[in-house]
Design a protein around this motif. Structure first.
Motif, short mmCIF file in Angstrom:
data_model
loop_
_atom_site.label_atom_id
_atom_site.label_comp_id
_atom_site.label_asym_id
_atom_site.label_seq_id
_atom_site.Cartn_x
_atom_site.Cartn_y
_atom_site.Cartn_z
N GLU A 55 -25.53 27.18 7.29
CA GLU A 55 -25.07 27.70 6.15
C GLU A 55 -23.51 27.42 6.03
OE1 GLU A 55 -26.03 32.05 6.00
OE2 GLU A 55 -27.45 31.89 7.45
N VAL A 56 -22.82 27.82 4.76
CA VAL A 56 -21.54 27.94 4.86
C VAL A 56 -21.02 29.40 4.41
CG1 VAL A 56 -19.68 27.30 3.32
CG2 VAL A 56 -21.44 25.70 3.60
N THR A 78 -16.98 29.17 -5.51
CA THR A 78 -16.71 27.78 -4.67
C THR A 78 -15.34 27.79 -4.24
OG1 THR A 78 -16.58 26.37 -6.45
CG2 THR A 78 -18.66 26.86 -5.73
N THR A 304 -26.73 17.33 -2.09
CA THR A 304 -26.45 18.48 -1.91
C THR A 304 -26.59 19.03 -0.43
OG1 THR A 304 -27.67 19.39 -4.04
CG2 THR A 304 -27.53 21.03 -2.40
N GLN A 307 -23.26 17.84 1.28
CA GLN A 307 -21.97 18.73 0.95
C GLN A 307 -22.20 19.82 1.71
OE1 GLN A 307 -20.20 18.08 -2.77
NE2 GLN A 307 -20.17 20.32 -3.45
N LEU A 308 -23.11 20.50 1.95
CA LEU A 308 -23.13 21.63 2.72
C LEU A 308 -23.02 21.25 4.17
CD1 LEU A 308 -26.63 23.06 1.26
CD2 LEU A 308 -24.21 24.08 1.22
N LYS A 309 -23.51 20.26 4.75
CA LYS A 309 -23.28 19.75 6.01
C LYS A 309 -21.73 19.60 6.50
CE LYS A 309 -27.55 17.59 7.35
NZ LYS A 309 -28.08 16.52 7.89
N SER A 313 -19.83 24.57 -0.10
CA SER A 313 -20.77 25.16 -1.06
C SER A 313 -21.16 24.31 -2.12
CB SER A 313 -20.42 26.67 -1.20
OG SER A 313 -19.17 26.62 -2.05
N THR A 368 -25.30 28.10 -0.68
CA THR A 368 -24.44 28.06 0.38
C THR A 368 -25.21 27.93 1.84
OG1 THR A 368 -25.00 30.55 0.74
CG2 THR A 368 -22.87 29.82 -0.60
N GLY A 369 -26.36 27.58 1.91
CA GLY A 369 -27.07 27.27 3.05
C GLY A 369 -28.45 26.46 2.66
N TRP A 380 -33.43 27.54 0.54
CA TRP A 380 -32.23 27.32 0.32
C TRP A 380 -31.55 28.88 0.43
CZ3 TRP A 380 -29.83 22.21 -0.26
CH2 TRP A 380 -31.07 21.37 -0.50
#
Length: 446
Positions: A55-56, A78, A304, A307-309, A313, A368-369, A380
């Motif tokens: 999660e972000v 974002t 996707t 970028q989350l890792k 977001s 966001t996750g 997601w």
């Protein structure tokens, strides 16, 4: 040769229905409870537990209320994630959506008038002129259009320019603006076709009137302000005499040129690994062009997650009305078994959904996750902009299958693309017709 429905046809259909033992029970259930409630799958809700392995931190959700500004809210969300992280801001901090909306509508009005001038030699019955007049301006937009506005006008915190009745519900304003712009179109087309030298001066006065309407509805757009806040540790901060451009540069500090649109459109007319733009789609004349790189869904998903890792977001566009439960905050293509209920085949491929107008991107939100199990994404986490009374405090859960079927666009930092993909993205785009599905604006209202 066309054939009408005969009484014999109707009798045959009725006889077929009479042979179904379950027909009466299903008729009672559907007519009393409605289609969705009767077709609902409880297992879908059980599988959409809002717990994620990655999660972000995104903070509180925003609320676009009765406006089609989801794309603006999602983009500014974002950016506020980035800002809040870097400056230790409270979770309820927001950037001013109305400030961006003001300039978007002003620029869209100029965009429309310029296109009316360019198409003045075409008949009113031409498809392009008809397309322009159908919606001179509106709330919706795409990522590159958002970038065009921000690159020109910057951003401001919500405290510097707050929402009004007309931004919370844009219905009346859109009606007035579109009436005025259609009226202006009648004048401009006549002036151009008469060979008048007054076209530009008349257009300038038209924009002066648009500006006045927007100021009355939204207030004057702020040009200088003080940024005053307390951080999460209750420390007081103030930064005086900021312009919107300086605020964006100092506090948001994102190079928007690095963020590009990746789409998944598996239709025959759009080969993968090519870029596309849409004729007459945009807002800022001379600003950033709408441009999409079309990649496979596997690649879109991979980017996707990358970028989350990295703690960022992801802005994305999808068809939010499909197989979703607004109150529960669930988006799952297994949410309803309507084909099973009616005993009919309702399946379409993703390409067929687009080609046959069953589906298109109508809403922008923020991923966001993600929950990754055995190396594979299963669901997601989605930040919506419909306030905190829907879903889980405003957050939705999107199943992996729904993501692959109804997500059409994500915005990715170019640093997550391979060298080869960045070369693809740099290609000159193929120009699509204005009514192409990839030109659909994110506009869905709360």
């Amino acid at each position: 040769m066309s054939k009408s429905i005969s009484n014999e046809n109707i009798q045959k259909y009725q006889n077929d229905l009479s042979q179904r033992k379950e027909a009466k029970a299903l008729q009672r259930a559907v007519s009393h409870n409605g289609i969705n409630k009767t077709a609902a799958n409880f297992s879908s809700e059980e599988n959409m537990n809002p717990v994620f392995s990655l999660e972000v931190d995104a903070g509180d959700v925003a609320n676009q209320k009765h406006s089609g500004r989801c794309w603006i809210f999602a983009a500014l969300n974002t950016m506020r994630h980035h800002l809040a992280k870097n400056f230790n801001l409270a979770g309820d901090f927001e950037l001013s959506q109305i400030y961006t909306t003001f300039w978007d509508k002003f620029e869209k009005s100029n965009w429309f008038l310029e296109n009316i001038i360019k198409t003045a030699d075409q008949p009113l019955t031409s498809r392009r002129v008809s397309w322009l007049l159908n919606s001179p301006q509106q709330d919706g937009g795409q990522w590159d259009m958002l970038c065009a506005v921000i690159e020109k006008y910057g951003v401001v915190p919500q405290s510097a320019m707050v929402e009004t009745a007309n931004s919370n519900d844009t219905t009346d304003l859109n009606s007035v603006l579109n009436l005025k712009l259609r009226k202006d179109a009648t004048k401009l087309r006549k002036l151009v076709n008469d060979g008048s030298d007054d076209v530009e001066s008349v257009k300038d006065e038209m924009l002066n009137e648009v500006y006045r309407i927007l100021v009355y509805a939204f207030g004057e757009p702020v040009s200088k302000f003080n940024f005053e806040f307390r951080d999460k540790d209750n420390n007081y901060h103030v930064d005086k005499d900021l312009t919107p451009q300086k605020f964006f540069s100092k506090y948001v500090n994102l190079n928007l040129e690095n963020y590009v649109s990746i789409i998944n459109s598996p239709t025959d007319d759009k080969p993968y690994e090519k870029t596309y733009t849409i004729d007459m789609l945009g807002n800022v004349v001379g600003g950033r062009q709408v441009k999409h790189l079309n990649l496979s869904m596997d690649k879109l998903e991979e980017l996707t997650i990358k970028q989350l890792k990295n703690g960022e977001s992801v802005w994305f566009g999808s068809d939010v009305v499909q197989n979703s439960d607004r109150k529960k905050g669930i988006m799952d293509d297994g949410l309803y078994s309507k084909d099973e209920l009616f005993d009919v085949d309702l399946s379409l491929s993703k390409a067929e959904q687009l080609d046959y107008h069953e589906s298109a991107m109508d809403h922008a939100m923020v991923i966001t996750g993600v929950d990754i199990v055995d190396g594979q994404p299963t669901k997601w986490k989605v930040e919506n902009s419909w306030g905190n009374k829907v879903g889980t405090k405003g957050y939705f859960v999107m199943s992996e299958s729904w993501f692959r079927r109804f997500t059409y666009q994500v915005v990715i930092n170019k640093k997550y693309l391979s060298d080869e993909e960045n070369e693809m993205q740099a290609q000159d785009p193929v120009v699509l017709d204005p009514w192409d599905p990839m030109g659909t604006l994110a506009f869905y209202k709360d």
